[in-house]
Design an enzyme around this catalytic site. Structure first.
Site, PDB file in Angstrom:
ATOM      1  N   HIS A 119       0.800  -1.226   0.000  1.00 42.02           N
ATOM      2  CA  HIS A 119       0.000   0.000   0.000  1.00 42.02           C
ATOM      3  C   HIS A 119       0.829   1.271   0.000  1.00 42.02           C
ATOM      4  O   HIS A 119       0.292   2.370   0.045  1.00 42.02           O
ATOM      5  CB  HIS A 119      -0.978   0.005   1.182  1.00 42.02           C
TER       6      HIS A 119
HETATM    7  N1  UDP Z   1      -1.721  -5.414   9.538  1.00 49.24           N
HETATM    8  C1  UDP Z   1      -2.943  -5.819  10.032  1.00 49.24           C
HETATM    9  N2  UDP Z   1      -3.947  -6.116   9.137  1.00 49.24           N
HETATM   10  C2  UDP Z   1      -3.771  -6.059   7.778  1.00 49.24           C
HETATM   11  C3  UDP Z   1      -2.495  -5.643   7.294  1.00 49.24           C
HETATM   12  C4  UDP Z   1      -1.495  -5.339   8.199  1.00 49.24           C
HETATM   13  O1  UDP Z   1      -3.143  -5.913  11.243  1.00 49.24           O
HETATM   14  O2  UDP Z   1      -4.695  -6.341   7.031  1.00 49.24           O
HETATM   15  C5  UDP Z   1      -0.661  -5.059  10.511  1.00 49.24           C
HETATM   16  C6  UDP Z   1       0.632  -5.798  10.331  1.00 49.24           C
HETATM   17  O3  UDP Z   1       0.623  -6.988  11.067  1.00 49.24           O
HETATM   18  C7  UDP Z   1       1.683  -4.820  10.814  1.00 49.24           C
HETATM   19  C8  UDP Z   1       1.042  -3.469  10.614  1.00 49.24           C
HETATM   20  O4  UDP Z   1      -0.332  -3.696  10.308  1.00 49.24           O
HETATM   21  O5  UDP Z   1       1.935  -4.969  12.206  1.00 49.24           O
HETATM   22  C9  UDP Z   1       1.726  -2.749   9.487  1.00 49.24           C
HETATM   23  O6  UDP Z   1       1.093  -1.551   9.227  1.00 49.24           O
HETATM   24  P1  UDP Z   1       1.474  -0.653   7.980  1.00 49.24           P
HETATM   25  O7  UDP Z   1       1.834  -1.522   6.821  1.00 49.24           O
HETATM   26  O8  UDP Z   1       0.330   0.281   7.845  1.00 49.24           O
HETATM   27  O9  UDP Z   1       2.707   0.213   8.484  1.00 49.24           O
HETATM   28  P2  UDP Z   1       4.283   0.042   8.485  1.00 49.24           P
HETATM   29  O10 UDP Z   1       4.624  -1.220   9.196  1.00 49.24           O
HETATM   30  O11 UDP Z   1       4.766   0.069   7.060  1.00 49.24           O
HETATM   31  O12 UDP Z   1       4.750   1.236   9.250  1.00 49.24           O
END
Ligand code: UDP
Length: 355
Positions: free
Chosen positions: A195
């Site tokens: 995303h």
């Molecule tokens: N996550 C979730 N449900 C989903 C997709 C991701 O709970 O459908 C969780 C995933 O386990 C991780 C977090 O969301 O801990 C990641 O969030 P994001 O990708 O928004 O942020 P980033 O990690 O890139 O900062």
């Protein structure tokens, strides 16, 4: 008397990663929780507060924007009213960066503590990379998730605060929450999250990514973030038949799917960490990562769709390499032992009491 600490956060990954720390801060400090609600989607916030048992914030700001100026404007009155002895921010989101800026402007002499300090992708085109550096530069306490992150800070003379290796709070979150995962029967699939703006905002590049993924001889489960979903709908992107679109999953459902998956495909930072915790082969759909520890282990590899012709074998080769590393069963988890939240709390308490 207890010191007063204000924690500022605003997105899904911060709710997850602060969940184990908030109750400890609530006990050790007079703790003011300021939530910006940067992403304004119940699927990405309310569900997580409820499921992870995170208490109600003292200030829910409804900023509903990633704009730094708007976030600073929202945070400032709350912080001015709270008058804390220290401000805590997590990671590299705009809410965290805005929290550090608001704190510096209002109270230049109170310390900022940065949890998840020292991550570096060395790609300044990423706004998160710029945010990380700017927060680190303003922080008196730098609490690093890995030994590598601490070393990277030690090599940068512009970062002058005290540096500690505490481990990553995701370790505590996974250690605790993995006990509550639902049982799922699904098997024989790869789990994908994609995303980031760089991957999904340009429709041609989004298609190119999906074309590459269509060559993987597996069913791909893709819980789709609202941002990517909107782009698929608005740009009429045709999703290849091996990719199964699902709504965003709550955390326990997502982890259960991650645990059962054969392979992880992701552009998220947190998911790269979760993949290494569960010993899963991971392909990161980006051209750089700040989670370099996982590259060094070999269970994670970068794949940039722009650099390869669809079907030229590069993706297949990368997948075989990460699967090969995982099969050896020798991965040493780089993000610290459980008890990360306790270490962070002790360091902050000790520091504030010594001032
Ligand atoms: N996550 C979730 N449900 C989903 C997709 C991701 O709970 O459908 C969780 C995933 O386990 C991780 C977090 O969301 O801990 C990641 O969030 P994001 O990708 O928004 O942020 P980033 O990690 O890139 O900062």
């Amino acid at each position: 008397m207890k010191k007063k600490v204000a924690t500022i956060f605003g997105t899904r990954p911060e709710i997850i990663k602060m969940a184990p720390v908030i109750p400890l801060f609530d006990t050790a400090f007079t703790h003011i929780l300021i939530y910006t609600d940067q992403h304004y989607s119940p699927e990405l916030s309310d569900v997580f507060f409820e499921e992870l048992g995170v208490r109600k914030p003292d200030y829910s700001l409804d900023v509903h924007s990633s704009d730094i100026g708007k976030l600073v404007e929202g945070i400032t009155p709350a912080l001015a009213e709270a008058k804390p002895d220290a401000v805590v921010v997590y990671g590299d989101t705009n809410s965290s960066y805005a929290g550090a800026l608001a704190s510096e402007a209002l109270f230049p002499h109170i310390p900022i503590a940065h949890i998840e300090a020292g991550l570096r992708s060395f790609d300044d085109r990423m706004y998160e990379e710029r945010a990380r550096f700017q927060i680190d530069k303003r922080s008196a306490l730098l609490l690093t998730p890995s030994k590598l992150a601490k070393v990277l800070l030690e090599y940068d003379p512009r970062i002058t605060g005290r540096k500690y290796f505490t481990g990553n709070t995701i370790t505590d979150a996974l250690d605790h929450f993995s006990r509550f995962l639902p049982r799922i029967e699904e098997q024989g699939y790869a789990l994908m999250t994609m995303h980031r703006a760089e991957n999904v905002d340009d429709p041609d590049y989004f298609r190119q990514n999906l074309d590459h993924i269509s060559t993987i001889a597996k069913r791909i489960v893709y819980p789709v973030h609202p941002r990517a979903k909107a782009n698929i709908e608005n740009e009429g992107i045709v999703v290849p038949p091996n990719i199964e679109i699902r709504p965003p999953m709550d955390y326990f459902t997502f982890l259960a799917h991650l645990k059962n998956a054969d392979l992880i495909l992701t552009d998220s930072g947190g998911v790269q960490e979760e993949a290494v915790y569960f010993g899963k082969p991971c392909i990161t759909l980006r051209n750089s990562t700040e989670r370099s520890e996982t590259l060094a282990i070999g269970s994670n590899k970068l794949f940039d769709a722009r650099l390869h012709k669809v079907g030229n074998g590069a993706l297949k080769e990368a997948i075989e390499a990460v699967e090969g590393v995982v099969a050896k069963n020798t991965i040493e988890y780089p993000y610290g032992k459980p008890g990360v939240g306790g270490r962070i709390t002790m360091i902050l308490e000790g520091y504030l009491n010594s001032r």
